[in-house]
Design an enzyme around this catalytic site. Structure first.
Site, short mmCIF file in Angstrom:
data_model
loop_
_atom_site.label_atom_id
_atom_site.label_comp_id
_atom_site.label_asym_id
_atom_site.label_seq_id
_atom_site.Cartn_x
_atom_site.Cartn_y
_atom_site.Cartn_z
N ARG A 55 0.79 -1.22 0.00
CA ARG A 55 0.00 0.00 0.00
C ARG A 55 0.82 1.27 0.00
O ARG A 55 0.67 2.13 -0.86
CB ARG A 55 -0.83 0.04 1.28
CG ARG A 55 -2.26 -0.17 1.14
CD ARG A 55 -2.80 -0.53 2.52
NE ARG A 55 -2.31 -1.83 2.89
CZ ARG A 55 -2.97 -2.93 2.62
NH1 ARG A 55 -4.13 -2.86 2.04
NH2 ARG A 55 -2.47 -4.10 2.93
N THR A 56 1.69 1.41 1.00
CA THR A 56 2.36 2.68 1.20
C THR A 56 3.29 3.02 0.02
O THR A 56 3.30 4.13 -0.47
CB THR A 56 3.16 2.67 2.52
OG1 THR A 56 2.28 2.25 3.55
CG2 THR A 56 3.70 4.03 2.85
N LYS A 83 24.57 -6.28 -0.09
CA LYS A 83 26.02 -6.45 -0.05
C LYS A 83 26.61 -5.77 1.18
O LYS A 83 27.82 -5.69 1.33
CB LYS A 83 26.66 -5.84 -1.31
CG LYS A 83 26.22 -6.48 -2.60
CD LYS A 83 26.85 -5.74 -3.79
CE LYS A 83 26.24 -6.17 -5.10
NZ LYS A 83 26.53 -5.21 -6.16
N ARG A 105 10.99 3.99 4.40
CA ARG A 105 10.44 3.01 5.33
C ARG A 105 11.59 2.16 5.81
O ARG A 105 12.39 1.68 5.01
CB ARG A 105 9.39 2.15 4.65
CG ARG A 105 9.23 0.85 5.40
CD ARG A 105 7.89 0.24 5.41
NE ARG A 105 6.78 1.10 5.62
CZ ARG A 105 5.53 0.63 5.57
NH1 ARG A 105 5.29 -0.62 5.29
NH2 ARG A 105 4.53 1.44 5.78
N HIS A 133 4.26 6.68 11.70
CA HIS A 133 3.84 6.56 10.30
C HIS A 133 2.89 7.74 10.04
O HIS A 133 1.69 7.56 9.92
CB HIS A 133 3.14 5.21 10.13
CG HIS A 133 2.93 4.82 8.68
ND1 HIS A 133 3.23 5.65 7.63
CD2 HIS A 133 2.46 3.67 8.14
CE1 HIS A 133 2.92 5.02 6.50
NE2 HIS A 133 2.46 3.82 6.78
#
Lengths: 311, 195
Positions: A55-56, A83, A105, A133
């Site tokens: 969604r986000t 890596k 995020r 959030h």
């Protein structure tokens, strides 16, 4: 200078209302046949996603594209992060590419705040660990205002896994600024230690809170973050804190049900309740694009951001 | 009128504005053969108010109801990056839409022409009008783009340093157009008027 959106607490009441009002106008763009505005032409937005999200990420991408920004999507899987590249080095790479905004995020609380020290552009927190959030809280507030006509004076119950929820914290801060009365409802094991310092009420008894609530926001039980036994069994959790048909019937007739998604159907919310006309779950997704457009517009379109906080 | 700041001079008073809008309404009827397939779109904030006033007059004169709406141009401006982000105005298109119709854009002051350019872009994203015309209460000159108005309430010669301020009853509690003397320092007053 105001530059970033890292915490819902960065937003004053006026900032928050400006975002909601801007989103209200932008919602009309989503209804036209040409869903695009030229406003952020030539600006670059980087979506930096260290954690899975459907969604986000899609929502931020759609929002930036509807404003004609260039979008660079970065996900930790398949990048140099695997890596061993550090957040700082990744940030410096983005900086060299000339990112005007970085949407991040990250599984670690505070990562956006660190990032903001390293890049010149605006940082938008799209969820950091169990911290915050803010754009989710804004879209929840927007959805609430569209359904209920107001936010001031609404009684909002936020139910479930508050301990692991960044959505809960951001919502408490934002809704309190906008004049709603928030009650957190959860088993004691799923409440954070310092919850008594949050600007809200706390209850352990869902059945007592439900009849008094205008909005019930169910939180996802975040099994992936649970490394200990927070409740005896999923079934017992669902019995005491799940929103099923019987509990739903005890809400007053105008009350709405929200969920930030993704849902565990049958756990915190029954399928029947999730799909009822009084649930805003699908609207919340559509509103997410609109609200994120408003945030990007207000942060990036002018000579300096119109909302947000400093470090 | 002697304003508190004696620098300001009223160039149009309520009755003048009334007459100018009446004339514009008649001219629209004349030029568009009875306002057939005409849509009035006002540019917020005061252009929108003016559009509704003109529509009202047209319906008084000929009994035709002209669709009227508003079109916000903020997202299409070319000077967005010169100032902090600004709040958006309302875009409210009439149900009839703009496709195949003659759109008359309505604004309060025509100055550089940049607002109108932005409005043309905005219009392009909501449909394809048959023709676009422009009505303005005051044309103060100093165009920076090849744009002219089809209907003008008053041509007002100004210097670039002056400000033109339009007050309308619905928003400001009175009707007037003021010409405010600016200082003549270079660069002063450049962002006034329609912007």
């Amino acid at each position: 200078m105001k530059r970033h959106l890292i915490s819902a607490g960065d937003l004053t009441r006026d900032d928050a209302l400006l975002v909601l009002d801007t989103a209200e106008e932008l919602a009309r763009v989503s209804e036209r046949s040409i869903k695009k505005l030229p406003t952020l032409r030539g600006r670059t937005v980087v979506n930096l996603f260290y954690e899975d999200s459907t969604r986000t990420r899609i929502s931020f991408e759609a929002a930036a594209k509807r404003l004609s920004a260039d979008v660079i999507n970065f996900s930790a899987k398949g990048s140099s992060v695997s890596k061993g590249e550090s957040l700082k080095d990744t940030a410096l790479t983005l900086e060299a590419m000339g990112a005007d905004a970085v949407v991040i995020r990250h599984a670690a609380s505070g990562a956006p705040h660190r990032l903001a020290n390293w890049v010149r552009g605006s940082v938008v927190n799209a969820g950091d660990g169990t911290h915050e959030h803010p754009t989710q809280a804004l879209l929840d507030a927007f959805s609430m205002r569209r359904r209920m006509g107001r936010i001031e004076g609404l009684k909002v119950a936020i139910v479930g896994d508050v301990l692991h929820s960044r959505v809960a914290r951001s919502n408490v801060l934002l809704l309190q600024a906008l004049g709603a009365e928030v009650t957190l409802v959860a088993p004691p094991t799923l409440l954070p230690v310092a919850v008594d310092t949050w600007p809200c009420q706390v209850s352990y008894d869902l059945d007592a809170v439900l009849p008094k609530s205008d909005v019930v926001m169910m939180l996802r039980v975040q099994l992936e973050r649970m490394n200990a036994a927070y409740f005896p069994s999923a079934r017992e959790y669902s019995r005491r804190y799940g929103l099923d048909r019987e509990r739903f019937a005890r809400l007053h007739d105008d009350a709405i049900v929200m969920h930030p998604g993704p849902m565990n159907r049958g756990m915190e919310i029954s399928a029947e309740v999730a799909d009822s006309p009084r649930s805003t779950i699908v609207e919340q997704v559509a509103n997410g694009v609109t609200v994120r457009m408003a945030v990007l517009y207000l942060l990036l379109s002018g000579s300096e951001p119109a909302i947000g906080g400093d470090l | 009128m002697s304003d508190a700041r004696n620098q300001a001079r009223a160039v149009l008073e309520g009755p003048d504005i009334h007459r100018a809008l009446t004339r514009i309404a008649h001219e629209i009827l004349e030029r568009t053969k009875g306002a057939e397939k005409v849509v009035l779109l006002g540019i917020p904030t005061r252009g929108a108010t003016l559009a509704f006033r003109i529509a009202e007059r047209i319906s008084q004169f000929e009994g035709v109801k002209v669709p009227v709406g508003t079109i916000d141009i903020t997202m299409y401006r070319d000077d967005l990056r010169l100032r902090p982000a600004r709040p958006l105005g309302r875009t409210d298109l009439p149900a009839e839409g703009v496709d195949g119709r003659t759109v008359v854009l309505v604004d309060d002051v025509l100055f550089s022409g940049r607002t109108v350019r932005a409005a043309l872009d905005a219009l392009n994203d909501v449909g394809r009008p048959r023709a676009v015309q422009l009505a303005t209460l005051v044309d103060r000159g100093h165009r920076e783009l090849p744009i002219r108005a089809d209907y003008v309430g008053k041509n007002l010669p100004t210097s670039k340093s002056e400000k033109v301020k339009v007050y309308l009853q619905e928003i400001d509690g009175r009707d007037a157009v003021l010409l405010i003397k600016g200082d003549d320092r270079p660069g002063a007053g450049e962002t006034n008027g329609e912007r």
